[in-house]
Design an enzyme around this catalytic site. Sequence first.
Site, PDB file in Angstrom:
ATOM      1  N   TRP A 166      -0.463 -14.890 -38.983  1.00 49.54           N
ATOM      2  CA  TRP A 166      -1.809 -14.568 -38.479  1.00 49.54           C
ATOM      3  C   TRP A 166      -1.784 -14.453 -36.959  1.00 49.54           C
ATOM      4  O   TRP A 166      -1.617 -15.474 -36.272  1.00 49.54           O
ATOM      5  CB  TRP A 166      -2.806 -15.659 -38.895  1.00 49.54           C
ATOM      6  N   HIS A 188      -8.782 -16.304 -40.973  1.00 52.65           N
ATOM      7  CA  HIS A 188      -9.066 -16.096 -42.401  1.00 52.65           C
ATOM      8  C   HIS A 188     -10.200 -17.046 -42.797  1.00 52.65           C
ATOM      9  O   HIS A 188     -10.640 -17.867 -41.975  1.00 52.65           O
ATOM     10  CB  HIS A 188      -7.819 -16.309 -43.276  1.00 52.65           C
ATOM     11  N   ARG A 214      -8.448 -11.063 -35.871  1.00 51.84           N
ATOM     12  CA  ARG A 214      -7.002 -11.070 -35.653  1.00 51.84           C
ATOM     13  C   ARG A 214      -6.684 -10.396 -34.328  1.00 51.84           C
ATOM     14  O   ARG A 214      -7.308  -9.384 -33.975  1.00 51.84           O
ATOM     15  CB  ARG A 214      -6.283 -10.299 -36.781  1.00 51.84           C
ATOM     16  N   GLN A 228     -13.673 -11.412 -45.118  1.00 49.84           N
ATOM     17  CA  GLN A 228     -12.895 -11.919 -46.236  1.00 49.84           C
ATOM     18  C   GLN A 228     -13.838 -12.644 -47.190  1.00 49.84           C
ATOM     19  O   GLN A 228     -14.917 -13.091 -46.785  1.00 49.84           O
ATOM     20  CB  GLN A 228     -11.819 -12.910 -45.775  1.00 49.84           C
ATOM     21  N   VAL A 271      -0.572 -22.407 -50.940  1.00 49.41           N
ATOM     22  CA  VAL A 271      -0.559 -22.342 -52.412  1.00 49.41           C
ATOM     23  C   VAL A 271       0.884 -22.402 -52.927  1.00 49.41           C
ATOM     24  O   VAL A 271       1.821 -21.997 -52.245  1.00 49.41           O
ATOM     25  CB  VAL A 271      -1.241 -21.052 -52.940  1.00 49.41           C
ATOM     26  N   ALA A 332      -6.829 -21.021 -55.544  1.00 55.41           N
ATOM     27  CA  ALA A 332      -7.533 -20.430 -54.394  1.00 55.41           C
ATOM     28  C   ALA A 332      -7.174 -18.957 -54.340  1.00 55.41           C
ATOM     29  O   ALA A 332      -6.131 -18.533 -54.842  1.00 55.41           O
ATOM     30  CB  ALA A 332      -7.114 -21.127 -53.101  1.00 55.41           C
TER      31      ALA A 332
END
Length: 364
Positions: A166, A188, A214, A228, A271, A332
């Site tokens: 990012w 995000h 960003r 998002q 994740v 998620a």
Amino acid sequence: MTSQLSPDIAFMTRFRSVNDNAEAELNRARDTASLEAWRIKYLGRRGQLSELTQQLGKLTLDQRRDWGPLVNNVKSTLEAKFAAAQNALERQAADAKLASDQLDVTLPGRPVTLGRLHPVTQMVREICAAFTSMGFDVVEGPEVEWERYNFDLLNIPRDHPARDMWDTLWIDWTDPTPEGRRMLLRTHTSPMQGRIMEKAKPPIRVIVPGKVFRHEATDARHEWHFYQVEGLAVDKDITFADLKGTLYEFARRIFGADRRIRFRCDYFPFVEPGVDVSVDCFICKGTGVMSNGHGCRVCSATGWLEIMGAGMVHPNVFKAVGYDPEEYTGFAFGMGPERIAMLKYGIDDIRHFYANDVRFLRQF
Ligand code: DAH
């Protein structure tokens, strides 16, 4: 020649000619300017009627008795006619103005331009509606965020190379406490995972729409700010099958009931396992080939459209917010509504959304 005539004959001749000319000229006066010229010529202080009155002085007393009233009579008659002519002109002007100002109520009206929701707002709402109908709540969070939520709690420690995923816009301010925490524009919507889990106990089912930023150059596929929608579900016994079922149902609601869905391994620090999620292309029906035999442009002939990242919540994320990863599991996901709208409506440049060109915006 008047000079050779006796004064009363001369007077009479003058009287007649003044009278006749005055009437004739008054009848010809058609506008305020000529009417005023007429008034000065005949009724003015040095006009022909005062001149006649002066001439009366040259006559004998008897003659004056005869002519005097006649001159007065003519004068008041002309004054009355002048007033009438002036009135008529004023009325004419007023009528003309009324006629030209008239409102034609039979003309077609001008259409009122109605405002509408921005296409991204519409898409965000459509995405939220798909999830709220499956039992998710909508929550929103701050756009200016601590690095703790944007990175640390999400299993992305300081100096971890994953932060390079990012490109971050940092805020020029650091918390003066010993921790020296830094601020940024959230890259995000995932930081809301930590904020929500810090406060609430499972079961959790939320989606988080919002703006992200960003540090990036723009092109047809990249904006430096965009939206998002994040999703998070945490409970006992949540499995990858729940993630698949939820996202399959979502894809069907947005892209149509006959859609198929594909999961491939991907890496996101928060994740494990992580996946990228695709739907089969709704233009070429997943074949990669359009009806005219050409390769499909929407999916670049792959048959699949990537729509989001997802995965099972990493045990380190649970630990960071004080959840026992042995007790709870969860999934998620995160997606970009602009990208989904682009796929859905065949928009080829993300910058259209923020160029404020009504010709583009009006189409939605
Ligand atoms: N936050 C990720 C991004 O920007 C998207 C994402 C991927 C969100 C996987 C998730 C997830 O919640 O599980 O690019």
